[in-house]
Design a protein around this motif. Structure first.
Motif, PDB file in Angstrom:
ATOM      1  N   GLU A 190     -83.981 -24.769  36.560  1.00 27.80           N
ATOM      2  CA  GLU A 190     -82.679 -24.733  37.221  1.00 27.80           C
ATOM      3  C   GLU A 190     -81.611 -24.340  36.213  1.00 27.80           C
ATOM      4  O   GLU A 190     -81.597 -24.841  35.088  1.00 27.80           O
ATOM      5  N   VAL A 191     -80.754 -23.430  36.629  1.00 26.76           N
ATOM      6  CA  VAL A 191     -79.600 -23.048  35.822  1.00 26.76           C
ATOM      7  C   VAL A 191     -78.386 -23.728  36.429  1.00 26.76           C
ATOM      8  O   VAL A 191     -78.133 -23.624  37.633  1.00 26.76           O
ATOM      9  N   ASN A 192     -77.642 -24.450  35.610  1.00 24.50           N
ATOM     10  CA  ASN A 192     -76.426 -25.141  36.042  1.00 24.50           C
ATOM     11  C   ASN A 192     -75.202 -24.307  35.701  1.00 24.50           C
ATOM     12  O   ASN A 192     -75.248 -23.462  34.805  1.00 24.50           O
ATOM     13  N   GLU A 231     -71.297 -18.407  29.120  1.00 26.19           N
ATOM     14  CA  GLU A 231     -71.034 -19.628  28.358  1.00 26.19           C
ATOM     15  C   GLU A 231     -70.779 -20.832  29.250  1.00 26.19           C
ATOM     16  O   GLU A 231     -70.846 -21.972  28.799  1.00 26.19           O
ATOM     17  N   ASP A 232     -70.485 -20.585  30.529  1.00 26.36           N
ATOM     18  CA  ASP A 232     -70.254 -21.668  31.487  1.00 26.36           C
ATOM     19  C   ASP A 232     -71.543 -22.125  32.165  1.00 26.36           C
ATOM     20  O   ASP A 232     -71.509 -22.975  33.045  1.00 26.36           O
ATOM     21  N   THR A 233     -72.669 -21.536  31.786  1.00 22.60           N
ATOM     22  CA  THR A 233     -73.962 -21.895  32.378  1.00 22.60           C
ATOM     23  C   THR A 233     -74.801 -22.657  31.357  1.00 22.60           C
ATOM     24  O   THR A 233     -74.509 -22.644  30.167  1.00 22.60           O
ATOM     25  N   CYS A 234     -75.860 -23.295  31.828  1.00 20.93           N
ATOM     26  CA  CYS A 234     -76.818 -23.931  30.929  1.00 20.93           C
ATOM     27  C   CYS A 234     -78.127 -24.143  31.671  1.00 20.93           C
ATOM     28  O   CYS A 234     -78.170 -24.117  32.900  1.00 20.93           O
ATOM     29  N   ALA A 244     -75.082 -21.398  39.669  1.00 19.54           N
ATOM     30  CA  ALA A 244     -73.998 -20.475  39.312  1.00 19.54           C
ATOM     31  C   ALA A 244     -73.762 -19.490  40.453  1.00 19.54           C
ATOM     32  O   ALA A 244     -74.187 -18.335  40.417  1.00 19.54           O
ATOM     33  N   THR A 245     -73.073 -19.960  41.484  1.00 20.02           N
ATOM     34  CA  THR A 245     -72.891 -19.153  42.690  1.00 20.02           C
ATOM     35  C   THR A 245     -71.994 -17.934  42.473  1.00 20.02           C
ATOM     36  O   THR A 245     -71.979 -17.038  43.317  1.00 20.02           O
ATOM     37  N   ASN A 246     -71.280 -17.875  41.352  1.00 19.18           N
ATOM     38  CA  ASN A 246     -70.454 -16.707  41.036  1.00 19.18           C
ATOM     39  C   ASN A 246     -71.264 -15.587  40.384  1.00 19.18           C
ATOM     40  O   ASN A 246     -70.709 -14.542  40.064  1.00 19.18           O
ATOM     41  N   CYS A 247     -72.549 -15.772  40.192  1.00 22.49           N
ATOM     42  CA  CYS A 247     -73.385 -14.756  39.546  1.00 22.49           C
ATOM     43  C   CYS A 247     -73.876 -13.745  40.580  1.00 22.49           C
ATOM     44  O   CYS A 247     -74.289 -14.114  41.686  1.00 22.49           O
TER      45      CYS A 247
END
Length: 103
Positions: free
Chosen positions: A25-27, A35-38, A66-69
């Motif tokens: 899972e990517v948060n 940089e806002d993901t992990c 990350a729904t903005n991806c």
């Protein structure tokens, strides 16, 4: 399923730049850049022993917050290739999905 390359050597699921989990899972629900993901599946290998009970997977499914991806479709990553980076990571927040592209 995406091809995953992961250079997060401190994660117990990492083996030869692959992940031993069948899915990750990517948060980063409010992410505007990588940089806002992990990696939400990161687990620090404190013992020096890798997850030897499982085999590394070249391709796996990726749940993504990350729904903005641009690769996110209904919280599932549809990129062909995903890079998780964090060569010096000691915690999940020090990892990133380098494949993130803002919509």
């Amino acid at each position: 399923m995406a091809q995953l390359d992961c250079n997060v050597k401190s994660c117990c699921h990492n083996e030869d730049n692959c992940c031993c989990l069948s899915s990750i899972e990517v948060n980063g629900s409010n992410a505007c850049n990588c940089e806002d993901t992990c990696c939400g599946s990161y687990f620090e290998d404190k013992s020096g022993e890798k997850n030897s009970a499982q085999t590394p997977h070249v391709s796996l499914s990726i749940a993504c917050q990350a729904t903005n991806c641009m690769y996110n479709d209904d919280k599932v990553c549809h990129a062909d290739h995903v890079d998780i980076s964090g060569i010096r990571a000691t915690a999940a927040h020090e990892t990133v999905c380098a494949t993130f592209q803002e919509k």
